[in-house]
Design a protein around this motif. Sequence first.
Motif, mmCIF file in Angstrom:
data_model
loop_
_atom_site.group_PDB
_atom_site.id
_atom_site.type_symbol
_atom_site.label_atom_id
_atom_site.label_comp_id
_atom_site.label_asym_id
_atom_site.label_seq_id
_atom_site.Cartn_x
_atom_site.Cartn_y
_atom_site.Cartn_z
ATOM 1 N N VAL A 194 0.786 -1.159 0.190
ATOM 2 C CA VAL A 194 0.012 0.160 0.023
ATOM 3 C C VAL A 194 0.939 1.116 0.170
ATOM 4 N N ALA A 195 0.552 2.108 -0.854
ATOM 5 C CA ALA A 195 1.321 3.176 -1.029
ATOM 6 C C ALA A 195 1.136 4.182 0.326
ATOM 7 N N PHE A 196 2.108 5.142 0.561
ATOM 8 C CA PHE A 196 2.145 6.107 1.700
ATOM 9 C C PHE A 196 0.800 6.869 1.650
ATOM 10 N N PHE A 197 0.308 7.462 0.565
ATOM 11 C CA PHE A 197 -0.496 8.262 0.464
ATOM 12 C C PHE A 197 -1.997 7.573 0.527
ATOM 13 N N ASP A 198 -2.181 6.278 0.202
ATOM 14 C CA ASP A 198 -3.251 5.817 0.137
ATOM 15 C C ASP A 198 -3.800 5.369 1.644
ATOM 16 N N LYS A 199 -2.944 5.731 2.824
ATOM 17 C CA LYS A 199 -3.633 5.227 4.101
ATOM 18 C C LYS A 199 -4.004 6.814 4.618
ATOM 19 N N PRO A 200 -5.320 6.611 4.945
ATOM 20 C CA PRO A 200 -6.022 7.920 5.182
ATOM 21 C C PRO A 200 -5.398 8.501 6.554
ATOM 22 N N GLU A 201 -4.683 7.799 7.503
ATOM 23 C CA GLU A 201 -4.080 8.329 8.496
ATOM 24 C C GLU A 201 -2.871 9.054 8.148
ATOM 25 N N ASN A 202 -2.003 8.455 7.081
ATOM 26 C CA ASN A 202 -1.124 9.194 6.762
ATOM 27 C C ASN A 202 -1.390 10.580 5.987
ATOM 28 N N VAL A 203 -2.404 10.627 5.336
ATOM 29 C CA VAL A 203 -2.730 11.857 4.722
ATOM 30 C C VAL A 203 -3.401 12.943 5.815
ATOM 31 N N THR A 204 -3.917 12.549 6.694
ATOM 32 C CA THR A 204 -4.231 13.272 7.898
ATOM 33 C C THR A 204 -3.126 13.867 8.776
ATOM 34 N N TRP A 205 -2.028 12.965 8.851
ATOM 35 C CA TRP A 205 -0.816 13.605 9.581
ATOM 36 C C TRP A 205 -0.245 14.560 8.511
ATOM 37 N N MET A 206 -0.105 14.332 7.503
ATOM 38 C CA MET A 206 0.552 15.559 6.544
ATOM 39 C C MET A 206 0.012 16.570 6.382
ATOM 40 N N MET A 207 -1.457 16.527 6.366
ATOM 41 C CA MET A 207 -2.409 17.773 6.342
ATOM 42 C C MET A 207 -2.090 18.708 7.764
ATOM 43 N N ARG A 208 -2.145 18.012 8.766
ATOM 44 C CA ARG A 208 -1.701 18.538 9.961
ATOM 45 C C ARG A 208 -0.343 19.409 9.901
ATOM 46 N N ILE A 209 0.613 18.626 9.473
ATOM 47 C CA ILE A 209 2.117 19.125 9.110
ATOM 48 C C ILE A 209 1.908 20.473 8.214
ATOM 49 N N PHE A 210 1.175 20.533 7.334
ATOM 50 C CA PHE A 210 1.116 21.383 6.241
ATOM 51 C C PHE A 210 0.456 22.571 7.141
ATOM 52 N N TYR A 211 -0.954 22.373 7.829
ATOM 53 C CA TYR A 211 -1.320 23.617 8.413
ATOM 54 C C TYR A 211 -0.335 24.116 9.476
ATOM 55 N N ALA A 212 0.377 23.355 10.242
ATOM 56 C CA ALA A 212 0.938 23.666 11.340
ATOM 57 C C ALA A 212 2.297 24.736 10.571
ATOM 58 N N ILE A 213 2.763 24.207 9.407
ATOM 59 C CA ILE A 213 3.676 25.127 8.645
ATOM 60 C C ILE A 213 3.178 26.531 8.205
ATOM 61 N N CYS A 214 1.890 26.317 7.916
ATOM 62 C CA CYS A 214 1.119 27.765 7.366
ATOM 63 C C CYS A 214 1.336 28.668 8.501
ATOM 64 N N VAL A 215 0.907 28.159 9.552
ATOM 65 C CA VAL A 215 0.383 28.910 10.808
ATOM 66 C C VAL A 215 1.855 29.685 11.210
ATOM 67 N N LEU A 216 2.865 28.600 11.376
ATOM 68 C CA LEU A 216 4.110 29.276 11.491
ATOM 69 C C LEU A 216 4.752 30.366 10.647
ATOM 70 N N LEU A 217 4.454 30.085 9.463
ATOM 71 C CA LEU A 217 4.717 31.183 8.485
ATOM 72 C C LEU A 217 4.063 32.485 8.639
ATOM 73 N N VAL A 218 2.770 32.390 9.054
ATOM 74 C CA VAL A 218 1.851 33.569 9.225
ATOM 75 C C VAL A 218 2.512 34.230 10.290
#
Length: 121
Positions: free
Chosen positions: A12-36
């Motif tokens: 199973v590919a990394f981004f096919d697992k919903p928990e990995n996608v959720t984890w990556m989105m949280r990291i993305f949002y955290a980076i956005c907040v840090l940049l602001v």
Amino acid sequence: MKSEIKSTEQKVAFFDKPENVTWMMRIFYAICVLLVVADFIVHRHIYVSFEEIPTFYALYGFVACVVLVVIAKEMRKLVMRDENYYDERDDELELDVPRVDVEHHELAPQPGDDATTKESH
């Protein structure tokens, strides 16, 4: 027994697992907040007065993307072609010529054709 299970399971590919996608989105949002937040802390060398607006570059980037999408939608009306634009040719159309169905028959075996000569071809 374990080797049989591993060989039949599909990887199973990394981004096919919903928990990995959720984890990556949280990291993305955290980076956005840090940049602001960093926008309020980091000193910028401002050349134009409107660059003093907090989060100016984020707003500028967002507005630029929206404008690009709107312009692209309008350009589509100008440059869009028919689905068969490249397939249609007036010199090859058979509008007035009726189609003729041709029946295909197998050829009768010729003298000298036997199983041994067919296998050698």
